[in-house]
Design an enzyme around this catalytic site. Structure first.
Site: not given
Length: 881
Positions: A725, A762-763, A805, A832-833
């Protein structure tokens, strides 16, 4: 009516400098503005400029950035007799600043160092951490920074008069105030004080240097002025001595139409009235503390907000007169951490005194209400966490008492999104199209201010940023520069911002020609830079408190990148059998102990396969031990615990807390111990991970302390896995994660841990994000209504983070990198969104078909999350040496 008479309807006038003395200018500098020799060099220049204007400068300075927190932590550590590392760290920081200034630290600060050591030792002996002692300790931050600053100014040929603010400001706590408020959140009046003005005018020197945040209580004791204390100190001093102006020097150049960290097209607000500025700051803008506005407003003293790193920018002027009196929205503010409390009862209808009875409950518990909405049978109020201590026990007590009045519920976390301006009611019909942005939102409360300065919505916290960006686009995108609106953040910090976001690893600028050559006919294309990847890995390998670093393969499983990290000695953290298979296919001789397998809700077969490989296996749930105890008999395992609070830039990346699917809850530890014993397994490691994109250095210390406490119940524990993180700056205004602070924090934790326990990280994103860019070619340009669209051949199938996000990625026109941006555009892809938008309101040079756009910080969760949606292939990849 003059500005002065507008500000003083009672006829009161501020104090004025004694006859023949130059007018005062109060200059306040915050912690980030006094933390380096470069900052003090700029302060010296500003002091000389004010003197050249014929003004008498009064410098009000804060403690060096972060020192107040260090002092607060020191006192807490002293009570537990572990204060020596904190003492050394605080002294080292001030000695380093003194050395940079060419000042003798011992000659200037020996007394303060001795006082700090004596008080800390006394706290250790007595266990005293009272608010009175806390005020005394924390005041030393301001005292030390200003002593160093005065010594620097003296060495530069000026004549500073160092004055103790406790002799200038006498604070009084309100009647009945708690002990904590009396010492740590006192207040000073802003009444004119001719004697104080005469004293400062007569001070021996050409510039007065004093402190913010601290005051005296009239009995020889030190008190603090609470949140925003330095802003408040400057404003109160300016009011009491009748200053010509009060200048707040900070790390941003003024108040903005929206937080520029949310949107770089935020526009600087050049001139505001006092009431407008107060509304913006109380609604969430953090550039100024709201408490600094009433003192200067009362006496009609202009307040200037300026940026120390860019002093040539005029900034925002707050005065008695607005830029104009036209009905309009001037800013959009977001305030998070808001809790709603609702009371439903038929009793409310026509019952006199009901609201008084309800509000009295909040008053008895020391809680300040912000917004109020009522109906015949319901009252809903908001509580702002910035102004209230909303711990669980206090809230439960309030809710219990309110239940006597009706059915009670709390709603949170929510956020307040406010449209701030003037005469809002008269333009609601004009705001109609913009308010369509609320169509898909859950609106908990709507409030329209009685002074007609804001229109407010309370929404779920996770949607607030997106809503603010959308509203800003609707209301400000095509407004021209005028008396109110100045340039955007992007325009003012265009070059600096790019370097700040990408930091010293903004490698792609130097390799522009290589990237353009690579893009020829091959877009969309992910490109990674080997030196940047190596540097990020070396940064983490250099952490002295961390024993092992495992790369989170899910961030980017490019084989060349995995080979690079393997060669640099990193381990691998895998979340699926496919990732485990990949690393062993690439490195057949890899020591299984260099691999972590951390599945989540995986089937039994995946655990069995990982155990057979001999890798570290992490349990994320009680179910495997309850359902398959035979699988773990005689095995060493790690267990992932939930520390109870998640962090991160979006709800989807917060991986702790009650609504997160990850980890064993702390209240399940007893059951976990029973299951481990019954299965005959050994818990050799504990793991916790709070979220992604975290820029707060204390996060991993908190995690380590949480795991260290839990480890006392597991005698076989040898590893504490603190997760990943580690964030990187992506948006304007974000500061880089201080790895040195992370390391220092973890070294403190190690001292308290039993010997032999290792700390792991643990990046993923930290190692690869800035090393990767995504190249796209412009396909079409389209104008529709007031929006210009730039279409590219990259869609959400290739980079889904913006759609998933709301993630921000820098976008530049690499083909026209040297041309000045002239247009605000939405950059969209071919999927197509309607959500297939890579960036809203981006300032770019006029784009043409075939131009190559570069999307930055795309090395993590880019290609790894690609799909073939719409049957469009994802981007290719290239590693540059």
């Amino acid at each position: 009516m003059s500005a002065a008479s507008t500000a003083h309807p009672s006829g009161e006038r501020p104090a004025a400098p004694p006859s023949g003395s130059p007018p005062f200018a109060v200059l306040k500098f915050g912690g980030t503005s006094v933390q380096s020799p470069e900052c003090w060099q700029t302060i010296e220049r500003l002091v000389r400029e004010r003197l050249a204007e014929g003004l008498r400068p009064i410098v009000v300075a804060s403690a060096v950035a972060g020192i107040s927190n260090e002092l607060e932590a020191l006192l807490a550590a002293a009570v537990e007799e572990r204060h020596e590392p904190g003492l050394r760290r605080i002294e080292e920081r001030h000695r380093a600043l003194a050395a940079g200034l060419g000042v003798d630290a011992d000659a200037v600060l020996a007394g303060d160092f001795a006082t700090l050591r004596r008080v800390a030792s006394g706290a250790a002996l007595t266990g005293d951490s009272s608010p009175a002692l806390q005020a005394r300790v924390m005041a030393l931050g301001e005292l030390m920074s200003t002593r160093l600053g005065a010594a620097w100014l003296r060495a530069r040929g000026l004549r500073p008069a160092w004055v103790d603010a406790r002799e200038l400001l006498v604070a009084e706590a309100p009647a009945g105030a708690s002990e904590r408020k009396r010492w740590l959140a006192a207040a000073c009046d802003s009444d004119p004080d001719p004697a104080l003005a005469a004293r400062l005018a007569a001070a021996d020197g050409d510039v007065v240097v004093t402190q913010g945040f601290i005051a005296g209580d009239g009995r020889g004791h030190t008190v603090l002025l609470g949140r925003g204390g330095s802003d408040t100190s400057a404003a109160v001093i300016a009011a009491k001595i009748g200053a010509a102006r009060c200048e707040i020097w900070t790390d941003v150049p003024g108040l903005y139409s929206v937080d520029p960290r949310l949107l770089p097209t935020a526009r600087i607000l050049k001139r505001l009235a006092y009431d407008e500025a107060l509304e913006i700051t109380t609604s969430g803008a953090k550039v100024l503390h709201p408490s600094c506005i009433p003192p200067v407003a009362r006496h009609g003293i202009p307040l200037h907000v300026r940026c120390l790193s860019r002093p040539e920018i005029e900034g925002t002027v707050v005065s008695a007169e607005a830029a104009d009196a036209v009905a309009q929205v001037k800013a959009i503010s977001v305030k998070k951490g808001v809790l709603l409390v609702t009371i439903d009862t038929p009793r409310m209808w026509q019952e006199a005194g009901f609201l008084a009875e309800a509000f009295a409950v909040f008053g008895r518990h020391g809680l300040s209400i912000d917004l109020v909405s009522t109906s015949q049978t319901n009252v809903t109020v908001s509580l702002d966490s910035a102004m209230n201590v909303l711990d669980t026990a206090a809230l439960d007590a309030v809710l219990r008492e309110l239940r006597r009045l009706g059915r009670v519920a709390s709603i949170g976390p929510t956020a307040v999104v406010s449209l701030v301006g003037r005469e809002i009611r008269s333009i609601l019909h004009i705001l109609g199209p913009a308010l369509e942005a609320l169509e898909d939102e859950r609106i908990h409360l709507v409030s329209q201010a009685a002074n007609d300065l804001n229109f407010t919505f309370v929404v779920d916290e996770e949607h607030a940023d997106r809503l603010a960006r959308t509203l800003h686009g609707q209301l400000f995108q095509h407004r021209k520069e005028d008396a109110l609106l100045g340039p955007s953040w992007h325009e003012l910090f265009e070059g600096q911002r790019a370097d700040h976001v990408a930091g010293p690893k903004a490698w792609w600028r130097a390799r522009r020609e290589d990237l353009l050559a690579a893009a020829g006919g091959r877009t969309p294309l992910y490109v990674y830079d080997r030196p940047t990847l190596t540097a990020a890995a070396e940064d983490l390998r250099g952490l002295t408190a961390v024993d092992r670093v495992f790369y989170a393969v899910k961030a980017n499983f490019n084989r060349d990148i995995l080979r690079l990290f393997h060669g640099l000695g990193l381990g691998f953290e895998c979340v699926s059998p496919g990732e485990v298979a990949l690393v062993f296919d690439l490195f057949p001789e890899l020591d299984p102990q260099r691999v972590l397998f951390t599945p989540n809700f995986a089937p039994r077969a995946e655990y069995a396969a990982a155990l057979a490989r001999g890798v570290h296996v992490t349990l994320d749930n009680l179910h495997p031990l309850e359902a398959w105890p035979d699988l773990f008999r005689g095995r060493d395992v790690l267990v992932r615990l939930d520390p109870g609070k998640g962090r991160g830039h979006h709800k989807h990346v917060k991986t702790a807390g009650a609504v997160s699917k990850f980890g064993v809850a702390p209240e399940q530890l007893d059951r976990l111990l029973e299951l481990v014993a019954a299965a005959g397994a050994r818990v050799v490691g504990l793991h916790a991970h709070t979220g992604s994109g975290i820029l707060t250095p204390g996060n991993w210390e908190e995690t380590a302390r949480f795991l260290g406490g839990a480890a006392e119940r597991f005698p076989d524990v040898r590893f504490l896995d603190l997760g990943g993180g580690l964030g990187i700056p992506e948006k304007p205004g974000q500061t880089r994660l201080d790895l040195a602070a992370v390391d220092a924090n973890l070294r403190r934790v190690r001292q308290a841990l039993p010997e032999g326990i290792e700390l792991w990280l643990e990046p993923g994103r930290y190692l690869v994000a800035t090393a990767g860019v995504l190249l796209a070619s412009v396909t079409q340009i389209k104008d529709k209504s007031t929006v210009r669209y730039v279409g590219v051949d990259v869609g959400m199938n290739t980079l889904i983070r913006p759609a998933l996000y709301g993630a921000y990625h820098e976008i530049v026109n690499l083909t026209r990198l040297d041309e000045r941006p002239t247009e605000e555009v939405n950059v969209v892809g071919p999927i197509c969104e309607s959500g297939d938008t890579l960036g809203y309101e981006r300032r770019l040079p006029a784009c043409r078909e075939g131009d190559v756009l570069l999307i930055g910080t795309a090395g993590a969760y880019g290609r790894a999350m690609s799909s073939e949606y719409n049957l469009r292939p994802p981007a290719a990849e290239l590693l540059l040496d």
